[in-house]
Scaffold this active site. Structure first.
Site, PDB file in Angstrom:
ATOM      1  N   VAL A  88       7.117  28.696  63.491  1.00  0.00           N
ATOM      2  CA  VAL A  88       6.449  27.670  64.285  1.00  0.00           C
ATOM      3  C   VAL A  88       5.997  28.288  65.602  1.00  0.00           C
ATOM      4  O   VAL A  88       6.765  28.989  66.264  1.00  0.00           O
ATOM      5  CB  VAL A  88       7.391  26.483  64.567  1.00  0.00           C
ATOM      6  CG1 VAL A  88       6.648  25.386  65.330  1.00  0.00           C
ATOM      7  CG2 VAL A  88       7.956  25.925  63.276  1.00  0.00           C
ATOM      8  N   GLY A 130      12.190  29.708  60.498  1.00  0.00           N
ATOM      9  CA  GLY A 130      13.213  29.318  59.548  1.00  0.00           C
ATOM     10  C   GLY A 130      12.935  29.975  58.217  1.00  0.00           C
ATOM     11  O   GLY A 130      12.104  30.886  58.132  1.00  0.00           O
ATOM     12  N   ASP A 154      18.459  18.451  55.775  1.00  0.00           N
ATOM     13  CA  ASP A 154      18.943  19.599  56.552  1.00  0.00           C
ATOM     14  C   ASP A 154      19.156  19.212  58.011  1.00  0.00           C
ATOM     15  O   ASP A 154      18.512  19.738  58.902  1.00  0.00           O
ATOM     16  CB  ASP A 154      17.939  20.739  56.429  1.00  0.00           C
ATOM     17  CG  ASP A 154      18.548  22.083  56.794  1.00  0.00           C
ATOM     18  OD1 ASP A 154      19.774  22.137  57.021  1.00  0.00           O
ATOM     19  OD2 ASP A 154      17.805  23.068  56.856  1.00  0.00           O
ATOM     20  N   LEU A 214       7.864  29.573  68.734  1.00  0.00           N
ATOM     21  CA  LEU A 214       8.878  28.586  69.103  1.00  0.00           C
ATOM     22  C   LEU A 214      10.136  28.747  68.264  1.00  0.00           C
ATOM     23  O   LEU A 214      11.228  28.414  68.687  1.00  0.00           O
ATOM     24  CB  LEU A 214       8.331  27.163  68.929  1.00  0.00           C
ATOM     25  CG  LEU A 214       7.224  26.723  69.882  1.00  0.00           C
ATOM     26  CD1 LEU A 214       6.682  25.366  69.471  1.00  0.00           C
ATOM     27  CD2 LEU A 214       7.749  26.674  71.312  1.00  0.00           C
ATOM     28  N   GLY A 215       9.970  29.239  67.050  1.00  0.00           N
ATOM     29  CA  GLY A 215      11.149  29.404  66.202  1.00  0.00           C
ATOM     30  C   GLY A 215      10.733  29.736  64.793  1.00  0.00           C
ATOM     31  O   GLY A 215       9.566  29.608  64.429  1.00  0.00           O
ATOM     32  N   ASN A 228      11.381  28.860  55.818  1.00  0.00           N
ATOM     33  CA  ASN A 228      10.080  28.547  55.240  1.00  0.00           C
ATOM     34  C   ASN A 228       8.881  28.845  56.115  1.00  0.00           C
ATOM     35  O   ASN A 228       7.786  28.400  55.837  1.00  0.00           O
ATOM     36  CB  ASN A 228      10.041  27.069  54.835  1.00  0.00           C
ATOM     37  CG  ASN A 228      10.843  26.844  53.592  1.00  0.00           C
ATOM     38  OD1 ASN A 228      10.896  27.698  52.723  1.00  0.00           O
ATOM     39  ND2 ASN A 228      11.504  25.703  53.515  1.00  0.00           N
ATOM     40  N   LYS A 265       2.804  25.264  62.465  1.00  0.00           N
ATOM     41  CA  LYS A 265       3.754  25.905  61.560  1.00  0.00           C
ATOM     42  C   LYS A 265       2.986  26.604  60.448  1.00  0.00           C
ATOM     43  O   LYS A 265       2.136  26.004  59.810  1.00  0.00           O
ATOM     44  CB  LYS A 265       4.713  24.881  60.957  1.00  0.00           C
ATOM     45  CG  LYS A 265       5.701  25.528  59.990  1.00  0.00           C
ATOM     46  CD  LYS A 265       6.890  24.660  59.685  1.00  0.00           C
ATOM     47  CE  LYS A 265       7.863  25.394  58.791  1.00  0.00           C
ATOM     48  NZ  LYS A 265       9.078  24.628  58.539  1.00  0.00           N
TER      49      LYS A 265
END
Lengths: 245, 333
Positions: free
Chosen positions: B41, B36, B146, B33-34, B38, B54
């Protein structure tokens, strides 16, 4: 060993050392003194060569810190991220040692079930917010760094902005290498605020060799000199942190 | 060091089965899904349907996000803040350990695409929803940190904005954990990185700017001047420029203040935009607090509330009277 104060060296460079002692050995020496060494390699359009990369990773690995290679534009974000991450890593190391004492050898935070880990993490977070931090910034000012220095300055101001939002005290000191006469030159003595960097950086001259190793050694001695002076002022602060552990 | 190795072990292909070490639950990866700073996901299939999973090799960041989600769950009525937490565990693979947590899968479109598809008129409405959620978050002792369009999705119908990444969520009063330069007031030289409500409200104003400048822009002169100019160049933003500039300057101490004033701008009749000066005393039309400062508009709000209160009072009185009359009537019979 843990005095309730974290000490870090932040080395900002763009390549390989070419004079004096092995910087990786100097980083190992720092680690022995409880000082973490983090390295940020700055690229512009060019890429850092294999040898430089290996050295950067080597210094951080033996200095117990973190290394990161970035483009100059991403420097601000990276400098504060690396510093914070290294800080958390050190705190986590300390917490892990405490855990080992309670739970027996080879038990670290990662070995706890997730539920318990959360409670330990709260302590790590709390410490990250309140612990005193000393960061010695070591900037490579060899000829190839010339165009990157304004970005380095911005990144350092940004770093002090990030760290000064914490409750804990911060002290920064800035060194450049090579210096005018010696391997390393002190630009800024221990100060809580990096604002005064602005005027110093504009006067900075670049050029010459890259004596990363000797610079690191000289920087380490500045950690050792200072506490004797400062402990007179801040002795009661330190004992407070020991209690809160 | 950590970052070089971070990405690879967390990249898993669809179909991979993730089995938890501690709780033994199994999840089948469907797609990414994506990702970042850290972790990554994934959409995954659990025992009870689709979930978002995640994972990260950095167990610390996973643990601290889990802490945030857990504390949201403890507070009543905060279900809209983030996704709810379903499971936390470690996955042991190739002798390394990857921490992961599992949450509700919120199906939706990301914030900027939604506005692009459905039209700009949705922007202020979603911002109002967001401000409500932020007020709730702040009241519970947190600051989102954020805040950026990538961390916001719109679920529905009916369209509802949701925050999806709590990685930057920080206890109020501490230093912001994670931020993105464009939405960070420190980067623009307009404030500290202390976690306080005004930090999030600055980001909200930047998100509004972002909707008019989808590609964002770089800092040139920085400061309020550059941002004000950016607002003034876009007609869709000028309507809200007062509210936005106040948010950028940190003049709102609560999300509700900003929401009230934004709402006032929205409900204001169009032709009244300029004509009605502030000199006119407060009349019945409650919509024109054009020039009024926040305390005035709040007074206003209280007034309408008071009027409504009287209405309620009379209705109840009449009702009670009728009931009492009926009671007497039955007694008499």
């Amino acid at each position: 060993m843990y005095t309730g104060k974290l000490r870090q060296v932040l080395l900002i460079t763009d390549g390989c050392s070419n004079q004096g002692e092995d910087p990786i050995a100097m980083a190992a020496l720092a680690k022995e003194q409880g000082i973490t060494v983090n390295v940020i390699g700055v690229m512009e359009h060019d890429v850092i060569d294999e040898k430089g990369m290996t050295e950067i990773e080597g210094i951080a690995a033996s200095g117990g810190g973190i290394s990161q290679i970035v483009y100059a534009e991403a420097l601000s974000q990276t400098v504060q991220m690396v510093t914070r991450k290294a800080m958390n890593q050190t705190i986590q190391g300390v917490v892990n040692r405490e855990l080992q004492q309670i739970l027996g050898r080879s038990k670290t935070m990662e070995d706890l079930p997730p539920e318990k880990r959360g409670e330990v993490m709260e302590i790590v977070d709390e410490l990250g917010e309140t612990v005193d931090l000393e960061v010695l910034i070591l900037v490579d000012t060899s000829a190839s760094m010339k165009t990157k220095l304004p970005t380095v300055k911005e990144a350092l101001l940004d770093l002090s902005l990030s760290l000064n939002a914490r409750t804990g005290e911060n002290l920064f000191s800035v060194y450049a290498f090579p210096g005018k006469r010696a391997d390393v030159e002190k630009l800024l003595d221990w100060t809580p605020n990096l604002q005064s960097l602005t005027s110093i950086f504009s006067k900075l001259s670049t050029g010459g060799i890259t004596p990363t190793g000797p610079a690191l050694r000289a920087a380490l001695s500045s950690f050792n000199q200072k506490p004797s002076l400062r402990s007179l002022l801040a002795s009661d602060d330190e004992s407070y942190f020991e209690e809160s552990m | 060091m950590m970052n070089h190795t971070l990405k690879n072990p967390c990249k898993v292909s669809p179909g991979t089965i993730i089995k938890g070490k501690w709780h033994g639950n199994q999840y089948t990866i469907i797609k990414e899904l994506g990702f970042g700073a850290n972790g990554v996901v994934y959409l995954a299939k659990g025992r009870n349907g689709q979930v978002a999973l995640k994972m990260s090799t950095n167990g610390m960041s996973i643990t601290s996000e889990v802490n945030v989600l857990k504390s949201f769950a403890k507070v009543q009525g905060t279900s809209t803040l983030g996704p709810s937490l379903l499971d936390v565990d470690d996955w042991e693979v190739n002798r390394s350990k990857i921490s992961f947590y599992v949450m509700d899968y919120l199906q939706g479109i990301d914030f900027l695409s939604f506005i692009e598809q459905k039209g700009k008129s949705w922007m202020p409405i979603l911002i109002l929803q967001l401000l409500n959620d932020l007020a709730n978050l702040h009241d519970n002792g947190w600051v989102f940190g954020d805040l950026k369009p990538e961390n916001l999705i719109v679920t529905g119908p009916p369209p509802k904005i949701r925050c999806i990444d709590v990685g930057g969520t920080t206890v109020r009063g501490r230093a912001i954990k994670e931020f993105t330069e464009f939405y960070d007031r420190g980067y623009w030289g307009l404030g500290s990185r202390k976690a306080e409500p005004s930090y999030d409200l600055f980001a909200v104003a930047m998100i509004m700017i972002n909707t008019a400048y989808p590609k964002r822009f770089k800092k040139t002169i920085g400061g309020l001047k550059q941002l004000t100019e950016a607002i003034c160049q876009k007609p869709e933003l000028t309507k809200f420029n007062k509210v936005m500039i106040k948010a950028l300057q940190g003049h709102y101490s609560t999300a509700i203040q900003m929401r009230t004033e934004l709402l006032a701008k929205l409900t204001q009749p169009k032709q009244d935009d300029r004509k009605q000066p502030s000199a006119v005393p407060i009349t019945k039309k409650s919509n024109k607090s054009v020039k009024s400062s926040p305390p005035l508009s709040r007074q206003h709000y209280r007034k309408t509330k008071k009027r409504k209160g009287w209405m309620d009072f009379f209705v109840i009185l009449a009702l009670l009277g009728a009931l009492y009359g009926f009671y007497i009537f039955t007694k008499l019979l």
